[in-house]
Design a protein around this motif. Sequence first.
Motif, PDB file in Angstrom:
ATOM      1  N   LEU A  72       0.849  -1.193   0.000  1.00  0.00           N
ATOM      2  CA  LEU A  72       0.000   0.000   0.000  1.00  0.00           C
ATOM      3  C   LEU A  72       0.883   1.241   0.000  1.00  0.00           C
ATOM      4  CD1 LEU A  72      -2.805   1.416   0.419  1.00  0.00           C
ATOM      5  CD2 LEU A  72      -2.384   1.194   2.886  1.00  0.00           C
ATOM      6  N   TRP A  73       0.643   2.134  -0.961  1.00  0.00           N
ATOM      7  CA  TRP A  73       1.281   3.458  -1.001  1.00  0.00           C
ATOM      8  C   TRP A  73       0.188   4.479  -0.793  1.00  0.00           C
ATOM      9  CZ3 TRP A  73       0.035   7.633  -4.011  1.00  0.00           C
ATOM     10  CH2 TRP A  73       0.956   8.681  -4.107  1.00  0.00           C
ATOM     11  N   TYR A  74       0.472   5.511  -0.004  1.00  0.00           N
ATOM     12  CA  TYR A  74      -0.490   6.603   0.060  1.00  0.00           C
ATOM     13  C   TYR A  74       0.222   7.940   0.183  1.00  0.00           C
ATOM     14  CZ  TYR A  74      -0.161   5.801   5.206  1.00  0.00           C
ATOM     15  OH  TYR A  74       0.260   5.609   6.491  1.00  0.00           O
ATOM     16  N   LEU A  75      -0.468   8.962  -0.308  1.00  0.00           N
ATOM     17  CA  LEU A  75      -0.009  10.341  -0.254  1.00  0.00           C
ATOM     18  C   LEU A  75      -0.918  11.089   0.714  1.00  0.00           C
ATOM     19  CD1 LEU A  75       1.884  12.564  -1.517  1.00  0.00           C
ATOM     20  CD2 LEU A  75      -0.003  13.023  -3.102  1.00  0.00           C
ATOM     21  N   ASN A  76      -0.327  11.656   1.740  1.00  0.00           N
ATOM     22  CA  ASN A  76      -1.072  12.435   2.738  1.00  0.00           C
ATOM     23  C   ASN A  76      -0.926  13.928   2.466  1.00  0.00           C
ATOM     24  OD1 ASN A  76      -0.042  10.215   5.347  1.00  0.00           O
ATOM     25  ND2 ASN A  76      -2.061  10.340   4.466  1.00  0.00           N
ATOM     26  N   VAL A  77      -2.035  14.630   2.546  1.00  0.00           N
ATOM     27  CA  VAL A  77      -2.050  16.096   2.522  1.00  0.00           C
ATOM     28  C   VAL A  77      -2.702  16.559   3.818  1.00  0.00           C
ATOM     29  CG1 VAL A  77      -2.736  18.160   1.268  1.00  0.00           C
ATOM     30  CG2 VAL A  77      -2.335  16.022   0.016  1.00  0.00           C
ATOM     31  N   MET A  78      -2.020  17.423   4.554  1.00  0.00           N
ATOM     32  CA  MET A  78      -2.545  17.930   5.819  1.00  0.00           C
ATOM     33  C   MET A  78      -2.443  19.452   5.850  1.00  0.00           C
ATOM     34  SD  MET A  78      -1.004  15.249   8.653  1.00  0.00           S
ATOM     35  CE  MET A  78       0.663  15.194   7.988  1.00  0.00           C
ATOM     36  N   ALA A  79      -3.399  20.075   6.512  1.00  0.00           N
ATOM     37  CA  ALA A  79      -3.354  21.521   6.734  1.00  0.00           C
ATOM     38  C   ALA A  79      -4.341  21.881   7.828  1.00  0.00           C
ATOM     39  CB  ALA A  79      -3.676  22.303   5.455  1.00  0.00           C
ATOM     40  N   GLY A  80      -4.061  22.977   8.505  1.00  0.00           N
ATOM     41  CA  GLY A  80      -4.920  23.473   9.570  1.00  0.00           C
ATOM     42  C   GLY A  80      -4.518  24.888   9.933  1.00  0.00           C
ATOM     43  N   PRO A  81      -4.996  25.383  11.059  1.00  0.00           N
ATOM     44  CA  PRO A  81      -4.717  26.780  11.427  1.00  0.00           C
ATOM     45  C   PRO A  81      -3.252  27.041  11.772  1.00  0.00           C
ATOM     46  CG  PRO A  81      -5.898  25.648  13.190  1.00  0.00           C
ATOM     47  CD  PRO A  81      -5.925  24.743  12.002  1.00  0.00           C
TER      48      PRO A  81
END
Length: 265
Positions: A238-247
């Motif tokens: 399993l390969w995955y790309l994470n995108v995260m963002a917040g304040p």
Amino acid sequence: MSKLLVKAKDGGGRVAHVTPQSAGWGYVGFDLHRLTPGETVAESSGSREVCLVFVSGKGRVHAGGQDLGVLGERMSPFEGKPWSVYVPQDTEWSVEAGTDLELAVCSAPGLGGGLPVRVIAPKDLHEELRGKGTNTRYVTNILPEGEPADSLLVVEVITPGGHTSSYPPHKHDQDNLPAESYLEETYYHRLNPPQGFAFQRVYTDDRSLDETMAVEDGDVVMVPKGYHPCAACHGYDLWYLNVMAGPKRTWKFHNATEHEWLLKA
């Protein structure tokens, strides 16, 4: 089907599309484009900053009036590290495919940081071995908090078949620094071989949110809150790309208390 699961469309062009409006949150955006040689995608970042990630294939990139040349190297996300491009807000960009190309467009609000366009080359990325035993996985930080950006955090992970990832379960849904940061997150999943499947659970302590999904090659999972572990089935990496963002642009997470013993085992 879970409301957190976005199935990629068949064919080419923009096959996955997550916006703050469609997700019902405030920060993270994710698009996935599949292009054939000679096809082009061109956009303006507008009020958002963007990280272009070459999931697979090659293409010529223009951004901010610059010809950045032909980027891309691997022909599968399971073959080495990615090429990426950081694009600040209010900047025009385009990518013309030179081969079959899978391009991820990760976005979050720009904060007027005035950062330049920059190429993020594979040689600049470090692969980290994380976990042990059947919780071993391989993490490559593409846009970590130690590198300049306004809001975005971008990382890719390979989880070998039969292993778990994002585990022990952790969450980052409270704006409660220094203990925990609020970060929305998307997972873009690929499997090798592609006919496989994996599992991802997204749940909160009070189980007001508790979704378990069988994810297939090309699926996107949205994580608005809660814990979000993954499990790769035997025989399928399993390969995955994470995108995260917040304040606040920092990754501070809270482990599920009942499972913290695993970190000491």
